[in-house]
Structures are given as structure tokens and as C-alpha cells.
Design a protein around this motif. Sequence first.
Motif, PDB file in Angstrom:
ATOM      1  N   ARG A 232       0.837  -1.207   0.000  1.00  0.00           N
ATOM      2  CA  ARG A 232       0.000   0.000   0.000  1.00  0.00           C
ATOM      3  C   ARG A 232       0.869   1.254   0.000  1.00  0.00           C
ATOM      4  N   ARG A 233       1.949   1.230   0.783  1.00  0.00           N
ATOM      5  CA  ARG A 233       2.827   2.403   0.836  1.00  0.00           C
ATOM      6  C   ARG A 233       3.552   2.611  -0.490  1.00  0.00           C
ATOM      7  N   ALA A 237       3.193   5.920  -2.839  1.00  0.00           N
ATOM      8  CA  ALA A 237       4.373   6.731  -3.166  1.00  0.00           C
ATOM      9  C   ALA A 237       4.633   6.812  -4.662  1.00  0.00           C
ATOM     10  N   ASP A 238       4.044   5.919  -5.423  1.00  0.00           N
ATOM     11  CA  ASP A 238       4.313   5.860  -6.859  1.00  0.00           C
ATOM     12  C   ASP A 238       3.672   7.031  -7.595  1.00  0.00           C
ATOM     13  N   ARG A 239       4.492   7.813  -8.226  1.00  0.00           N
ATOM     14  CA  ARG A 239       4.014   8.939  -9.037  1.00  0.00           C
ATOM     15  C   ARG A 239       4.561   8.846 -10.459  1.00  0.00           C
ATOM     16  N   VAL A 245      10.694   3.979  -0.785  1.00  0.00           N
ATOM     17  CA  VAL A 245       9.924   3.488   0.357  1.00  0.00           C
ATOM     18  C   VAL A 245      10.836   2.576   1.161  1.00  0.00           C
ATOM     19  N   ASP A 246      10.967   2.869   2.442  1.00  0.00           N
ATOM     20  CA  ASP A 246      11.851   2.093   3.322  1.00  0.00           C
ATOM     21  C   ASP A 246      13.267   2.012   2.768  1.00  0.00           C
ATOM     22  N   GLY A 247      13.708   3.102   2.147  1.00  0.00           N
ATOM     23  CA  GLY A 247      15.062   3.150   1.612  1.00  0.00           C
ATOM     24  C   GLY A 247      15.237   2.406   0.303  1.00  0.00           C
TER      25      GLY A 247
END
Length: 269
Positions: A232-233, A237-239, A245-247
Motif C-alpha cells: 500500500r505504501r 508513493a508511486d508517481r 519506500v523504506d530506503g
Amino acid sequence: MTGSLATAVSWLFVPATRPERFAKAAAGGADVVIIDLEDAVAPADKATARVALREHWPVESPVPVVVRVNAIGTPEATEDLAACRALAPAAVVLPKAESAEDVRAAAEAAGAAVLPLIESARGLVNLAGIVAAGPVVRLLFGSIDLGLDLGVTADAALDPSRSDLVRWSVVGSLPAPVDGVSTAIRDTDAVRRDGARAKAWGFGGKLCIHPVQVPLVHAAFAPPEAEVDWARRVLAADRGGAAAVDGEMIDRPVVERARRILREAERAR
């Protein structure tokens, strides 16, 4: 119901000689019920099993019902396939599938889609032709018979064959294949472990020989909540450009993996 077969996780065998179990199996939580005319039926009982299949066919089943027939070339195959043509199962499971010709012959005789059960060295080396045969819905893995054919006793020795089924399923645009049975019926740890391994190797489901295995298989193939949260994160975050995400850098393969996890989570609900 071939669409349901494409996403099914748990596939529960029921002997054709036990018709009192047909409806119970269909209502017991498995995604697919396999009524078995082959290994679960003694040679002397084959004709009786076909009678039971015809007389007790679960017409109102809430899940797809398929039939495992006897192998092409055996004395029983012709009558099994003729029975399937009359009953119209969601598909036929074809044991000892070893060529595209086997698949086409079964499909034509049964008037149904085919689920090839790959359980011999010959079947493995002919996977290219088998997956290209038009009526194939999905590959199933016959690990026990394959081990016998190859002369191996360690299940890990079959992992390269598992990889073959996954690879050729992708090449043939088929759904992820279905792993073989866990013979330790009530060993819950073994079933969970086998299911987790199958998922890690790229399988999308598992054959079951007892109802107690069904929820264990579903649990093994459902993504952990931590993976679902991560997915989900990632999508949030995907643009379409650079992100992390998480490095971890987010690129197309990572985004697609996140989408796959969420699809699996949705199916597991």
C-alpha cells in the motif's frame, strides 16, 4: 468456471467412490473440488466409480468441480472422458500428461478444458508443447509420481522441476501452476511449510488430499499483513518518477510486485 480455476488456491481431491463426500467437499472451503477416478480408485472399482460420478454429480456446487480421469492410453480413459462429456465439469485433470497430443485428445473426447498434471520426465521435457495446446487452463504438479519416475527421494531434488512449471506457465501466458500434495495429512507444520515453499517458487496454489489441509494452504498463500502494508505504501508513493519506500527505490517491477501482493490479499479475504 475456467476463470475461477485460474485464481484458485486450494484444490481438494475426493475419491469418486465416495459420492457422499462430493457435496460436503464443495461446501468445505476449498476453491476447487477434484473428483478422482484415477489413483484414489482401485482398478476393480473403476466402473463403479464412474456410475457414482454420474449418479451423484454435484450440479449445485458453489465451487468449480473438475474430474481427474485416467491417463490417455489406459483402458479406462475413453470411458472416463465420455462420462465427462455428459457431465460438463469445469475441466478435466489429465494425469501423466506428456504431450500436446495427449492434451488435445483429452479435450476433444471430454468436450472440456484440460488441467495437465505433470508427473513424468517426459511431461517435463515436453512442457513447451503442452502449454501451447489450446485447451490448457493451468499446469498441476504431480510431485510424488515425478519423484518415482526420476528415482529421487528428497523432495528438494524436485525444485528444478517446480521452476520448469513456473517458467513455462509464464511463457504460455498461463496462471501460476498448482503444487503437489503434502502426504503428511495432519502434520500442520509440514503443510504450512510446503505451502510457503510453493509460493516462494512462484506457484499459485496447492493440491490437498484432506479437508484439514485447505485452510492451511490458504494461510500459506495469503500475503502477511506486513507485506500488504508495504504494498500500500509503495502504491501511495508511486508517481511515475523517482521515489523511495523504506530506503528502496521504487521502479516499475517494484510497483508491479506491490500490485500483485494486493491482488493476492484481496483474493484471500
